[in-house]
Each structure stands twice: as structure tokens, then as C-alpha cells.
Design a protein around this motif. Structure first.
Motif, PDB file in Angstrom:
ATOM      1  N   MET A 179       0.987  -1.138  -0.082  1.00 37.09           N
ATOM      2  CA  MET A 179      -0.108  -0.163   0.093  1.00 37.09           C
ATOM      3  C   MET A 179       0.812   1.210  -0.158  1.00 37.09           C
ATOM      4  O   MET A 179       2.025   1.293   0.562  1.00 37.09           O
ATOM      5  CB  MET A 179      -0.887  -0.029   1.274  1.00 37.09           C
ATOM      6  N   THR A 180       0.476   2.049  -0.828  1.00 36.89           N
ATOM      7  CA  THR A 180       1.402   3.363  -0.827  1.00 36.89           C
ATOM      8  C   THR A 180       1.031   4.360   0.527  1.00 36.89           C
ATOM      9  O   THR A 180       0.001   4.080   0.948  1.00 36.89           O
ATOM     10  CB  THR A 180       1.159   4.146  -2.345  1.00 36.89           C
ATOM     11  N   ASP A 181       1.911   5.456   0.308  1.00 36.25           N
ATOM     12  CA  ASP A 181       1.545   6.487   1.374  1.00 36.25           C
ATOM     13  C   ASP A 181       0.312   7.082   1.323  1.00 36.25           C
ATOM     14  O   ASP A 181      -0.408   7.388   2.274  1.00 36.25           O
ATOM     15  CB  ASP A 181       2.589   7.401   1.630  1.00 36.25           C
ATOM     16  N   ASP A 182       0.141   7.379  -0.146  1.00 39.53           N
ATOM     17  CA  ASP A 182      -1.162   8.154  -0.284  1.00 39.53           C
ATOM     18  C   ASP A 182      -2.397   7.261  -0.066  1.00 39.53           C
ATOM     19  O   ASP A 182      -3.339   7.720   0.632  1.00 39.53           O
ATOM     20  CB  ASP A 182      -1.175   8.563  -1.900  1.00 39.53           C
TER      21      ASP A 182
ATOM     22  N   ARG B 225      -2.561   4.685   2.299  1.00 39.00           N
ATOM     23  CA  ARG B 225      -2.780   4.552   3.667  1.00 39.00           C
ATOM     24  C   ARG B 225      -3.276   5.914   4.238  1.00 39.00           C
ATOM     25  O   ARG B 225      -4.253   5.818   5.093  1.00 39.00           O
ATOM     26  CB  ARG B 225      -1.340   4.508   4.198  1.00 39.00           C
ATOM     27  N   ARG B 226      -3.062   7.227   3.846  1.00 38.91           N
ATOM     28  CA  ARG B 226      -3.622   8.239   4.247  1.00 38.91           C
ATOM     29  C   ARG B 226      -5.044   8.559   3.984  1.00 38.91           C
ATOM     30  O   ARG B 226      -6.096   8.851   4.461  1.00 38.91           O
ATOM     31  CB  ARG B 226      -2.844   9.729   3.687  1.00 38.91           C
ATOM     32  N   LEU B 227      -5.468   8.023   2.673  1.00 37.76           N
ATOM     33  CA  LEU B 227      -6.795   8.270   2.183  1.00 37.76           C
ATOM     34  C   LEU B 227      -7.545   6.954   3.079  1.00 37.76           C
ATOM     35  O   LEU B 227      -8.682   7.278   3.395  1.00 37.76           O
ATOM     36  CB  LEU B 227      -6.927   7.754   0.926  1.00 37.76           C
ATOM     37  N   ILE B 228      -6.997   5.830   3.414  1.00 37.57           N
ATOM     38  CA  ILE B 228      -7.797   4.929   4.162  1.00 37.57           C
ATOM     39  C   ILE B 228      -7.879   5.631   5.657  1.00 37.57           C
ATOM     40  O   ILE B 228      -9.053   5.328   6.187  1.00 37.57           O
ATOM     41  CB  ILE B 228      -6.943   3.571   4.111  1.00 37.57           C
TER      42      ILE B 228
ATOM     43  N   HIS C 232     -15.874   7.885   7.834  1.00 37.50           N
ATOM     44  CA  HIS C 232     -16.715   6.826   7.490  1.00 37.50           C
ATOM     45  C   HIS C 232     -16.571   5.490   8.416  1.00 37.50           C
ATOM     46  O   HIS C 232     -16.448   4.519   8.073  1.00 37.50           O
ATOM     47  CB  HIS C 232     -17.078   6.408   6.110  1.00 37.50           C
ATOM     48  N   PRO C 233     -16.943   5.907   9.802  1.00 37.76           N
ATOM     49  CA  PRO C 233     -16.295   4.753  10.702  1.00 37.76           C
ATOM     50  C   PRO C 233     -17.558   3.437  10.549  1.00 37.76           C
ATOM     51  O   PRO C 233     -16.915   2.598  11.421  1.00 37.76           O
ATOM     52  CB  PRO C 233     -16.424   5.474  12.088  1.00 37.76           C
ATOM     53  N   ALA C 234     -18.326   3.424  10.034  1.00 35.41           N
ATOM     54  CA  ALA C 234     -19.334   2.298   9.992  1.00 35.41           C
ATOM     55  C   ALA C 234     -19.006   1.313   9.330  1.00 35.41           C
ATOM     56  O   ALA C 234     -19.616   0.310   9.028  1.00 35.41           O
ATOM     57  CB  ALA C 234     -20.930   2.740   9.677  1.00 35.41           C
ATOM     58  N   TRP C 235     -17.748   1.599   8.509  1.00 38.56           N
ATOM     59  CA  TRP C 235     -17.343   0.529   7.315  1.00 38.56           C
ATOM     60  C   TRP C 235     -15.907   0.003   7.860  1.00 38.56           C
ATOM     61  O   TRP C 235     -15.241   0.566   8.383  1.00 38.56           O
ATOM     62  CB  TRP C 235     -17.235   1.323   6.057  1.00 38.56           C
ATOM     63  N   ARG C 236     -15.718  -1.097   7.326  1.00 31.39           N
ATOM     64  CA  ARG C 236     -14.167  -1.583   7.206  1.00 31.39           C
ATOM     65  C   ARG C 236     -13.810  -1.686   5.755  1.00 31.39           C
ATOM     66  O   ARG C 236     -14.691  -1.757   4.826  1.00 31.39           O
ATOM     67  CB  ARG C 236     -14.216  -2.870   7.709  1.00 31.39           C
ATOM     68  N   TYR C 237     -12.645  -1.486   5.608  1.00 32.67           N
ATOM     69  CA  TYR C 237     -11.979  -1.434   4.464  1.00 32.67           C
ATOM     70  C   TYR C 237     -11.063  -2.322   3.896  1.00 32.67           C
ATOM     71  O   TYR C 237     -10.303  -2.792   4.803  1.00 32.67           O
ATOM     72  CB  TYR C 237     -11.192   0.014   4.322  1.00 32.67           C
ATOM     73  N   GLU C 238     -11.328  -2.891   2.641  1.00 28.90           N
ATOM     74  CA  GLU C 238     -10.356  -4.138   2.383  1.00 28.90           C
ATOM     75  C   GLU C 238      -9.863  -3.885   0.910  1.00 28.90           C
ATOM     76  O   GLU C 238     -10.638  -3.388   0.027  1.00 28.90           O
ATOM     77  CB  GLU C 238     -11.086  -5.407   2.448  1.00 28.90           C
ATOM     78  N   ARG C 239      -8.762  -4.509   0.597  1.00 28.91           N
ATOM     79  CA  ARG C 239      -8.401  -4.658  -0.955  1.00 28.91           C
ATOM     80  C   ARG C 239      -8.081  -5.934  -1.072  1.00 28.91           C
ATOM     81  O   ARG C 239      -7.484  -6.833  -0.455  1.00 28.91           O
ATOM     82  CB  ARG C 239      -6.690  -3.811  -0.776  1.00 28.91           C
TER      83      ARG C 239
END
Length: 77
Positions: free
Chosen positions: A1-4, A6-9, A16-23
Motif C-alpha cells: 500500500m502506498t503512503d497516499d 494509507r492516508r486516504l484509508i 466513515h467509521p461504520a465501514w471496514r476497508y479491504e483491498r
């Protein structure tokens, strides 16, 4: 994962804390996914809300989450 990315995540998690994020790296499917922690109410589903959103980039996912927030907001009225 790039620094950009990571910052966007980190920004998505705080916004939007009601969500989990996956790649995911699956052929033919979006790369970035947001999955709700809790299921939606039936009225929210009827309004067009979804439990999962997938997009090809994090920026597109951020836009989809913003539009999704509008759907949820409208379903409260």
C-alpha cells in the motif's frame, strides 16, 4: 500500500467509521471494498443503500461513500 493510499484509508476510517476497508486482488472485481459493520434497516435498503461498496480506486470508493451517506441521510426523513 502506498503512503497516499494509507492516508486516504485513514481519512475514510475517520470520516466513515461504520465501514471496514479491504483491498482484494480478484480478477474482474473492484480492488477496494467498504463493508458495513452492521446491517442496514429495510427502509435504508429500499432507499438504495448497500452493505458493501466496491470500486477500482480509493478515490472512487470515497466518492461512492459520500453518495451513500446522502442516501442514508435521506432515508431518515
Amino acid at each position: 500500500m502506498t503512503d497516499d493510499e494509507r492516508r486516504l484509508i485513514d481519512l475514510l476510517i475517520s470520516t466513515h467509521p461504520a465501514w471496514r476497508y479491504e483491498r482484494l486482488h480478484l480478477p474482474g472485481l473492484p480492488t477496494w471494498w467498504a463493508i458495513r459493520y452492521r446491517p442496514l434497516r429495510p427502509d435504508q435498503r429500499r432507499a438504495g443503500a448497500r452493505d458493501m461498496l466496491g470500486r477500482t480506486t480509493l478515490r472512487r470508493l470515497a466518492g461512492a461513500l459520500a453518495r451513500h451517506d446522502e442516501i442514508i441521510h435521506r432515508s431518515r426523513h
